[in-house]
Scaffold this motif. Structure first.
Motif, PDB file in Angstrom:
ATOM      1  N   GLY A  92       0.844  -1.186   0.000  1.00  0.00           N
ATOM      2  CA  GLY A  92       0.000   0.000   0.000  1.00  0.00           C
ATOM      3  C   GLY A  92       0.878   1.234   0.000  1.00  0.00           C
ATOM      4  N   LYS A  93       0.505   2.220   0.788  1.00  0.00           N
ATOM      5  CA  LYS A  93       1.321   3.433   0.878  1.00  0.00           C
ATOM      6  C   LYS A  93       2.281   3.395   2.068  1.00  0.00           C
ATOM      7  CE  LYS A  93      -1.134   7.187  -1.407  1.00  0.00           C
ATOM      8  NZ  LYS A  93      -1.616   8.565  -1.184  1.00  0.00           N
ATOM      9  N   ALA A  94       2.264   2.284   2.783  1.00  0.00           N
ATOM     10  CA  ALA A  94       3.109   2.200   3.977  1.00  0.00           C
ATOM     11  C   ALA A  94       4.585   2.124   3.588  1.00  0.00           C
ATOM     12  CB  ALA A  94       2.723   0.979   4.801  1.00  0.00           C
ATOM     13  N   GLN A  95       5.414   2.892   4.278  1.00  0.00           N
ATOM     14  CA  GLN A  95       6.866   2.840   4.075  1.00  0.00           C
ATOM     15  C   GLN A  95       7.420   1.603   4.783  1.00  0.00           C
ATOM     16  OE1 GLN A  95       8.650   5.058   2.375  1.00  0.00           O
ATOM     17  NE2 GLN A  95       7.998   7.165   2.806  1.00  0.00           N
ATOM     18  N   PRO A  96       8.507   1.020   4.244  1.00  0.00           N
ATOM     19  CA  PRO A  96       9.164  -0.104   4.921  1.00  0.00           C
ATOM     20  C   PRO A  96       9.542   0.234   6.368  1.00  0.00           C
ATOM     21  CG  PRO A  96      10.076   0.199   2.729  1.00  0.00           C
ATOM     22  CD  PRO A  96       9.132   1.351   2.960  1.00  0.00           C
ATOM     23  N   LEU A  97       9.724   1.525   6.640  1.00  0.00           N
ATOM     24  CA  LEU A  97      10.083   1.980   7.986  1.00  0.00           C
ATOM     25  C   LEU A  97       9.064   1.552   9.052  1.00  0.00           C
ATOM     26  CD1 LEU A  97      12.603   3.639   8.749  1.00  0.00           C
ATOM     27  CD2 LEU A  97      11.127   5.660   8.891  1.00  0.00           C
ATOM     28  N   VAL A  98       7.810   1.334   8.633  1.00  0.00           N
ATOM     29  CA  VAL A  98       6.790   0.858   9.592  1.00  0.00           C
ATOM     30  C   VAL A  98       7.275  -0.428  10.248  1.00  0.00           C
ATOM     31  CG1 VAL A  98       4.479  -0.175   9.771  1.00  0.00           C
ATOM     32  CG2 VAL A  98       4.826   1.928   8.426  1.00  0.00           C
ATOM     33  N   TRP A  99       7.877  -1.315   9.449  1.00  0.00           N
ATOM     34  CA  TRP A  99       8.311  -2.617   9.963  1.00  0.00           C
ATOM     35  C   TRP A  99       9.742  -2.576  10.483  1.00  0.00           C
ATOM     36  CZ3 TRP A  99       4.944  -1.645   6.069  1.00  0.00           C
ATOM     37  CH2 TRP A  99       3.649  -2.179   6.245  1.00  0.00           C
ATOM     38  N   GLN A 100      10.522  -1.621   9.996  1.00  0.00           N
ATOM     39  CA  GLN A 100      11.920  -1.501  10.441  1.00  0.00           C
ATOM     40  C   GLN A 100      12.040  -0.772  11.784  1.00  0.00           C
ATOM     41  OE1 GLN A 100      13.444   0.554   7.049  1.00  0.00           O
ATOM     42  NE2 GLN A 100      13.402  -1.244   5.714  1.00  0.00           N
ATOM     43  N   GLU A 101      11.106   0.127  11.997  1.00  0.00           N
ATOM     44  CA  GLU A 101      11.145   0.964  13.215  1.00  0.00           C
ATOM     45  C   GLU A 101       9.822   0.813  13.973  1.00  0.00           C
ATOM     46  OE1 GLU A 101      13.661   2.779  14.239  1.00  0.00           O
ATOM     47  OE2 GLU A 101      14.938   3.102  12.491  1.00  0.00           O
ATOM     48  N   GLN A 102       9.516  -0.419  14.356  1.00  0.00           N
ATOM     49  CA  GLN A 102       8.231  -0.735  14.998  1.00  0.00           C
ATOM     50  C   GLN A 102       7.946   0.122  16.230  1.00  0.00           C
ATOM     51  OE1 GLN A 102       5.734  -3.923  14.853  1.00  0.00           O
ATOM     52  NE2 GLN A 102       5.857  -2.693  12.985  1.00  0.00           N
ATOM     53  N   ASP A 103       8.966   0.336  17.052  1.00  0.00           N
ATOM     54  CA  ASP A 103       8.737   1.112  18.283  1.00  0.00           C
ATOM     55  C   ASP A 103       8.318   2.534  17.950  1.00  0.00           C
ATOM     56  OD1 ASP A 103       9.422  -1.128  19.656  1.00  0.00           O
ATOM     57  OD2 ASP A 103      11.347  -0.389  20.409  1.00  0.00           O
ATOM     58  N   LYS A 104       8.991   3.125  16.960  1.00  0.00           N
ATOM     59  CA  LYS A 104       8.659   4.501  16.566  1.00  0.00           C
ATOM     60  C   LYS A 104       7.268   4.565  15.942  1.00  0.00           C
ATOM     61  CE  LYS A 104      13.269   6.390  15.796  1.00  0.00           C
ATOM     62  NZ  LYS A 104      14.270   6.751  14.779  1.00  0.00           N
ATOM     63  N   PHE A 105       6.944   3.558  15.115  1.00  0.00           N
ATOM     64  CA  PHE A 105       5.625   3.537  14.483  1.00  0.00           C
ATOM     65  C   PHE A 105       4.525   3.406  15.538  1.00  0.00           C
ATOM     66  CE2 PHE A 105       2.136   1.051  12.432  1.00  0.00           C
ATOM     67  CZ  PHE A 105       1.694   2.066  11.580  1.00  0.00           C
ATOM     68  N   LYS A 106       4.742   2.492  16.476  1.00  0.00           N
ATOM     69  CA  LYS A 106       3.725   2.308  17.528  1.00  0.00           C
ATOM     70  C   LYS A 106       3.583   3.550  18.392  1.00  0.00           C
ATOM     71  CE  LYS A 106       4.086  -2.692  17.545  1.00  0.00           C
ATOM     72  NZ  LYS A 106       4.551  -3.888  18.251  1.00  0.00           N
TER      73      LYS A 106
END
Ligand code: ASC
Length: 152
Positions: A92-106
């Motif tokens: 989708g439009k989600a950046q890979p960073l969502v999964w790379q930086e889980q703590d920051k995303f949460k």
């Protein structure tokens, strides 16, 4: 393969003093289902936020009951998309960073939950100045997450 996603709900709730929920776990039949789910909930969230934001920004006449109902719905919806960002659901439009930086995303998601929750509280008061301030803070929390985690 299943695509379940459980947040560290207990630790997060403790860290935030019980403010944000993010305590859901949900299984999707496919990554595409997870992407569709998060996109649909975020879209409905945007539509509800726009109703009250338009009033706060003078683009629509103030209607206290409508402000309340749209903010209340937004506060329900802001809790929902996150389970759709589980392992293996990149896209989708989600950046890979969502999964790379889980703590920051949460943390960014939790901040948005908190601000949209506050907006619903402000909307209940019917006070336009309180609503304006809360719309600004909630919009800022949406934007902060999008700046870092959504593809442009
Ligand atoms: C919206 C929307 C966002 C936020 C953000 C506020 O209506 O879709 O992502 O407001 O633009 O700055």
């Amino acid at each position: 393969m299943k695509y379940a996603f459980a947040t560290a709900a207990v630790a997060l709730a403790a860290a935030l003093g019980g403010g944000a929920a993010m305590a859901q776990s949900q299984t999707f039949a496919s990554p595409d289902d997870a992407i569709k789910f998060r996109q649909a909930t975020l879209k409905e969230l945007q539509q509800n936020f726009k109703v009250i934001a338009d009033m706060a920004n003078g683009r629509a006449a103030f209607d206290a009951a409508k402000a309340d109902s749209s903010a209340a719905r937004a506060a329900e919806l802001i809790k929902q998309p996150w389970v759709g960002f589980g392992p293996g659901t990149e896209g989708g439009k989600a950046q890979p960073l969502v999964w790379q930086e889980q703590d920051k995303f949460k943390a960014a998601a939790a901040r948005a939950e908190e601000e949209v929750g506050k907006l619903a509280v402000a909307a209940k008061t019917g006070n336009i100045d309180a609503i304006k301030a809360a719309v600004g803070a909630a919009g800022g929390s949406c934007k902060a997450c999008h700046d870092d985690f959504r593809r442009r």
